[in-house]
Each structure stands twice: as structure tokens, then as C-alpha cells.
Write a protein that holds these residues in place. Sequence first.
Motif, PDB file in Angstrom:
ATOM      1  N   LYS A 252      70.551  42.622 -77.691  1.00 47.24           N
ATOM      2  CA  LYS A 252      70.453  41.339 -76.986  1.00 47.24           C
ATOM      3  C   LYS A 252      71.774  41.033 -76.279  1.00 47.24           C
ATOM      4  O   LYS A 252      72.826  40.984 -76.909  1.00 47.24           O
ATOM      5  CB  LYS A 252      70.118  40.215 -77.991  1.00 47.24           C
ATOM      6  CG  LYS A 252      70.253  38.801 -77.417  1.00 47.24           C
ATOM      7  CD  LYS A 252      69.820  37.716 -78.416  1.00 47.24           C
ATOM      8  CE  LYS A 252      70.139  36.302 -77.898  1.00 47.24           C
ATOM      9  NZ  LYS A 252      69.745  35.243 -78.843  1.00 47.24           N
ATOM     10  N   ASP A 257      74.635  31.349 -74.294  1.00 44.70           N
ATOM     11  CA  ASP A 257      73.368  30.710 -74.647  1.00 44.70           C
ATOM     12  C   ASP A 257      73.577  29.219 -74.853  1.00 44.70           C
ATOM     13  O   ASP A 257      73.953  28.775 -75.937  1.00 44.70           O
ATOM     14  CB  ASP A 257      72.798  31.354 -75.928  1.00 44.70           C
ATOM     15  CG  ASP A 257      71.463  30.728 -76.334  1.00 44.70           C
ATOM     16  OD1 ASP A 257      70.886  29.981 -75.515  1.00 44.70           O
ATOM     17  OD2 ASP A 257      71.000  31.004 -77.463  1.00 44.70           O
ATOM     18  N   ASP A 275      76.716  35.537 -78.078  1.00 45.93           N
ATOM     19  CA  ASP A 275      75.281  35.858 -78.096  1.00 45.93           C
ATOM     20  C   ASP A 275      74.969  37.185 -77.394  1.00 45.93           C
ATOM     21  O   ASP A 275      73.817  37.589 -77.305  1.00 45.93           O
ATOM     22  CB  ASP A 275      74.489  34.704 -77.455  1.00 45.93           C
ATOM     23  CG  ASP A 275      73.126  34.510 -78.095  1.00 45.93           C
ATOM     24  OD1 ASP A 275      72.943  34.955 -79.244  1.00 45.93           O
ATOM     25  OD2 ASP A 275      72.237  33.924 -77.446  1.00 45.93           O
ATOM     26  N   GLU A 336      65.413  32.292 -76.491  1.00 43.40           N
ATOM     27  CA  GLU A 336      65.441  33.137 -75.287  1.00 43.40           C
ATOM     28  C   GLU A 336      65.656  34.607 -75.610  1.00 43.40           C
ATOM     29  O   GLU A 336      65.258  35.474 -74.839  1.00 43.40           O
ATOM     30  CB  GLU A 336      66.521  32.635 -74.330  1.00 43.40           C
ATOM     31  CG  GLU A 336      67.949  33.144 -74.600  1.00 43.40           C
ATOM     32  CD  GLU A 336      68.513  32.737 -75.953  1.00 43.40           C
ATOM     33  OE1 GLU A 336      68.013  31.756 -76.544  1.00 43.40           O
ATOM     34  OE2 GLU A 336      69.436  33.404 -76.444  1.00 43.40           O
ATOM     35  N   THR A 361      71.598  38.715 -82.050  1.00 46.43           N
ATOM     36  CA  THR A 361      71.980  37.437 -82.669  1.00 46.43           C
ATOM     37  C   THR A 361      70.805  36.495 -82.412  1.00 46.43           C
ATOM     38  O   THR A 361      70.853  35.645 -81.542  1.00 46.43           O
ATOM     39  CB  THR A 361      73.261  36.896 -81.996  1.00 46.43           C
ATOM     40  OG1 THR A 361      73.103  36.995 -80.571  1.00 46.43           O
ATOM     41  CG2 THR A 361      74.484  37.669 -82.418  1.00 46.43           C
TER      42      THR A 361
HETATM   43 ZN    ZN Z   1      70.511  33.242 -78.172  1.00 44.61          ZN
END
Ligand code: ZN
Length: 487
Positions: A252, A257, A275, A336, A361
Motif C-alpha cells: 500500500k 492519508d 501510510d 482507501e 498500513t
Molecule cells: Zn490509509
Amino acid sequence: MKVELKKCRLADVKDHLLCVFLMQDEEPSWDIKQFLKDVKKERFTGKLLQTFYADSNGKAGYKHLLIVGLGKKEEFKLDFLRRAAGLSVRYAASLKHKELAIYLPGRFISRPELTRRAQAITEGAMLASYKFYKYKTEKEDLFEVEKIRIVSEDDVAEGIRLGMIYAGAQNYARELDELPANVATPARIAAEARKLGREHGLSVTVLDKRRMERMGMNALLAVAQGSEQEALLVKLEYNKGRNYPIYAIVGKGVTFDSGGISLKPALNMHEMKYDKTGAVNVLGVFKAVTELKLPIRLIGVMPLVENLPSGSAQKPGDIVTAYNGKTIEVLNTDAEGRLILADALSYAAEEKPEYIIDMATLTGAVAICLGKHAIGLLSNDDALAKTLIEAGNESHERVWRLPLWPEYSEMIKSDFADIKNISETGEAGTITAAAFLKEFVGEIKWAHLDIAAVDLVKPPHPYLDKGASGIGVRLVLETLSRLPKKK
Ligand code: ZN
Ligand code: BES
Ligand code: ZN
């Protein structure tokens, strides 16, 4: 920092500072005992990480001696060596020693065990000596230990080599993760991937927004649409076209974020620059895998976006069609990570790898569930889960498996689309997130690592400084090195 092997006996050590690790009730060799004999039992018992410092006053080749306790023999864990080595490095740095020697005794210890121990000491020392000071304009107060010698009568060079590669990769990931969101944009992380590819002979492909639009990666693009930063998807390939089993790792990469329209509270929002840990960990793994020359094929996928609210941002209630054709109702724009991973996972699954491992995360809930001591593991394959658990015990980046029963998948069924990106009950947040990801891997054997509770270290930690931890890099490396190598 350099770590070298000094193959000699303890009595022949000439370094300025020598560190010796002793278990409780372990009889020290004579060289050491002469300095310990005046010490009352109460003062140094060998308890875990207890220290004793002495000057040799010309009675030995070394000037100073640091003894670090390793605790009871029957409770010994490999990680204690990382901690003792980390403590030694910090101690040396506080006394402004540029170099130090660490003694690794080899009597009655098997060759593979000695290699493991040398690796652990090297890792602990290298991880403890890493500090992020890129943005400090006055570098004078930042003292670094430059060289460590591991003193052993045996040839433990292989353990040192492994330790340097593993910890070097972890420190590389930490350095990238620490970069703030105004610097580490998706474009910047993609540029890092290209740089790593050039230096390490990897094939690197970057999909831009137009390309992803044509391909139908709408879940990923929806997250990025509120930001000025263009979304990118990076694919890395190691040993491309070679006849080895294929493994895939996905990370990710949300460079910031904010939560989007489902905005996060201001308190600690700055921590959301981390993130992107999953993505930078992927880069760390690739760096080490090439240095180790592992006989596998590896594919890495990093979806890179920034999640911001704006007039163009996605809204709660929006419905998007993901790359694999499934429709998603976005009930919370702060969930997300699973949206960008949805497209990244189906993209990775197209290559038909033996296994996919993702690092993300992903949920605050994993810290509620396991605290800061474990990585959440969710998998559709028992053998892969077992390998990850064992690898985590070795690297001390421990994982704990949570269930993925069909009932959890029921919780994310949507009224108006195929699935929704959150379960409104808020229950089992880490599991429902993984149940969501499961919809995008098809039949491929897959494991998800939720690293949201371990990506950021707050003191005290025995060998990681405050900030980005790089946790997950050594775990995945250890896992890849344990998976089958030949076809
Ligand atoms: Zn996130
Ligand atoms: N990046 C966060 C998860 C996170 C939280 C990481 C705290 C590190 C520390 C993720 O995108 C997120 O916001 N998840 C939500 C999910 C919720 C809306 C279902 C969360 O955990 O609150
Ligand atoms: Zn979020």
C-alpha cells in the motif's frame, strides 16, 4: 556503518571498546573475569540488557569493556542478541566511540546457529545506528558509530553478510518512509523505484493515470481524484523471464492519508505520511533480494496515491467498478487502502504467481486487537501462513493470524453494489478489511500483513529509533528465503 569480521581470540582483541554479552550464571572466560571479579554479584547478574562498564587499565588489549546481560540461558531468544548489539552501539555512540568490537563466542554452538547469531548481532547494530537526519541543518551533534568488528574464532562472515543486507534493506525503507508527504509524492516514490531498478538490474514499469483509466483501475483512481498528485502504479520485476517460481509482493502506497471527505481528526494526522510503508517496504525487499541473488522470480506492485478532500474528491456513497469488474460502494473514503489494493492485487494475480503477499498500513483496528507487538496476518492458505509465522519468529517481526471465515465476507456485502468498503457495524475492522481484499485475489494463494500498528516506533525500542520502523522488510525476506526455489 560497516560491520566486519575479526577472526581472533578474545585475548587478542586490540579494539578501543570491546562488548561482551553474558548469560545469567554463564562463566565468563578468564580475560573477562579478571575485570568482573571485584564486582559483587548484585551489581552484575547478567539480567537481560543489564550493563557493566570497566576500564581495562592496561591489563588487556582493549581499553574499555562493556558487558551486556543476556538473561537466563533457558529463556534465550535470538532477538536478545539484536537488543544487546543495539544497546552496545547506543552506548558507544553516547561515549563518542567511533568503533567497537562485539565478541561472539562459538564454543559448543553449531555452524548454522552461529551464522544466525552473527546475523542477528549485525542487524541489531545496524538498525540501532540508523537515524534520520536528512533535514537537520546542523549535523555536528549527530554522532555515528562508523565501524563494528564482530570478534569470533569461527568464520561467521556469512551471517554478517546476511545481516548487512537484511538491515540495510530495512534502513533503506525507513529512510524513504520518513520522507514527508510534500517530498515523497507518488512521482517521487516511482522515481526511487526506477533508480533502484537501474542500480540493481530490475525491470520497472510505471502505469500512469491515462493508462490506468484505459485498463479500468477505477478503484485506485477514485482514491487519487481529490489530489493534485497523479496516481501511479509501479511494477517491479526481478529475474524476469527466468525459469523460477514466481512470487508477488504488493505494498500500500498512500503517500498521505487525510481520510479524504471522511476526514480524519487533526490529532496525529501528520503520522499519515507513513501510510506508504507497505510500498517502501516492497522497495526494501527488492533491494535485498537482488543483493542476495535469491533464485526466485519476484514481482512487486506498488499502487501510489495521495488521499485528500477537494472539489474533485470521491464522496461517501460513490460506486466504482474495480479492475477485476467487481463494483464497490465507497461508504467511507478513509478506507482507501483496500480500494487501491483491490486493483493492485488483481493486477498482481494476472501473473499467476505461486503466492501473493501484501503489506499495508490498513486498519487502526489492528492495534486495538493486537497492540503494537504484532503484525495482523490474514490468509487463504495455511502453508503460506505457517511460513510467515515461522519467519516472523526468526526476524522478531511477529505475526498473528486472524480468521477469514465466510461470515466476515457477508459483513461487506453492499445493498447497491457487489461489495462495500466498510462494514457499518465497525466490528472486526481488520478482518473485514482483509475479507474485502480477498475478493480481488481470485484463486491465488495469498497472505495479507496489516502493519498499521508497527510501522511507527515510539520509544523505547531496544534497537529502533523513534520514527519509521521498516518492520515487515526482514519478515518478507525471511519468508521468501524459505519458500521453494526450484520449479
Ligand atoms: Zn490509509
Ligand atoms: N491508513 C489508515 C489506517 C491506519 C490508522 C494506519 C492508524 C496507521 C495508524 C487507513 O486508511 C484507515 O484510515 N482505516 C480506517 C478504516 C475505517 C474507516 C473502516 C481506520 O482504521 O479507521
Ligand atoms: Zn484511511
